[in-house]
Enzyme design. Sequence first.
Site, PDB file in Angstrom:
ATOM      1  N   LYS A 221       0.902  -1.202   0.024  1.00 52.97           N
ATOM      2  CA  LYS A 221       0.206   0.011   0.019  1.00 52.97           C
ATOM      3  C   LYS A 221       0.764   1.263  -0.050  1.00 52.97           C
ATOM      4  O   LYS A 221       2.070   1.190   0.300  1.00 52.97           O
ATOM      5  CB  LYS A 221      -0.867  -0.057   1.159  1.00 52.97           C
ATOM      6  CG  LYS A 221      -2.266  -1.165   0.866  1.00 52.97           C
ATOM      7  CD  LYS A 221      -3.237  -0.952   2.032  1.00 52.97           C
ATOM      8  CE  LYS A 221      -4.437  -1.517   1.607  1.00 52.97           C
ATOM      9  NZ  LYS A 221      -5.504  -1.351   2.635  1.00 52.97           N
ATOM     10  N   ARG A 255      -3.908 -10.189   4.868  1.00 51.88           N
ATOM     11  CA  ARG A 255      -4.221  -9.991   3.217  1.00 51.88           C
ATOM     12  C   ARG A 255      -3.212  -9.609   2.681  1.00 51.88           C
ATOM     13  O   ARG A 255      -2.737  -8.431   2.707  1.00 51.88           O
ATOM     14  CB  ARG A 255      -5.424  -9.177   3.127  1.00 51.88           C
ATOM     15  CG  ARG A 255      -6.036  -9.285   1.806  1.00 51.88           C
ATOM     16  CD  ARG A 255      -7.475  -8.270   1.617  1.00 51.88           C
ATOM     17  NE  ARG A 255      -7.885  -8.247   0.309  1.00 51.88           N
ATOM     18  CZ  ARG A 255      -7.471  -7.422  -0.638  1.00 51.88           C
ATOM     19  NH1 ARG A 255      -6.574  -6.590  -0.307  1.00 51.88           N
ATOM     20  NH2 ARG A 255      -8.066  -7.533  -1.748  1.00 51.88           N
TER      21      ARG A 255
END
Length: 283
Positions: A221, A255
Amino acid sequence: MLRFGKYTFDIATHGLVMGILNRTTDSFFDNGAYFEFSKFLERAEELVSSGAEILDVGGVKAGAGPAISTQEELDRVVPAVSALVERFDVAVSIDTWNSIVLDEALSVGGVCGNDISGFGDPKYLEVAARHDCGVIATHIRLAPRVPDPDPVYHDLYGQVCEFLTLKVNDAISSGVDRQSIVIDAGLDLGKTTAHSLELLARTGELIDDVGFPLLLSASNKDFIGGLLGYDVSARGPGSISSAIIAYLEGARIFRVHDVKGTRRALEISEAIADSVSPSRQVL
């Protein structure tokens, strides 16, 4: 114990790796590399063989982009979930905020709804309870696909904690089993790099205060890139470092894109944690 449908996981000390499977043409990380169905199945095989215990299938990316109709999302997701359930003995979650898509995907064997909208669809929890599936409650400031470039909070941690507490209570009130509920702080979802780093550092507090297992969705991210200016192709080590930090703070579901690297890092972290101190227990 954590239960997603027929799958039960002992997460007292064990970290679960959730492999990301995008059936999108515009994912920020793979840019549609696995949109073609044969490529999607090859990728699923790779993730399972690398140690994924959960596969997370999504048909619409979280960020802004061209509109995707419910029917198009159904066409992307439902056959994919059905194929995974037929081929692999792993839990399949559905990365969707649409209750219609969730309903159809659970009907063909999915066992969890991963909703980054914080249950914005008023029928979402009703569908989840009817199917007796798991749910992941995620904090987001605005809504999926809505740009939020300059988010402001008067009390970041307090607002996230309050939001997630409300969402898990909504899930319980709707009939979702307490052992099937997971929280996610929503790193990068309406958060600056500083916001995401604060929430990552306070993972243990959030687990204690809300009282439910936490999923970390940090893989590749922007907040990782924001630390040192790395583009998405160079964020792998930062993603694994974030997972280790979160595991030691009590997170138990991860995840990720890199299943093999994360699984190996968690195995080492689990062994070290077990050898030096009792592991954090989550309610």
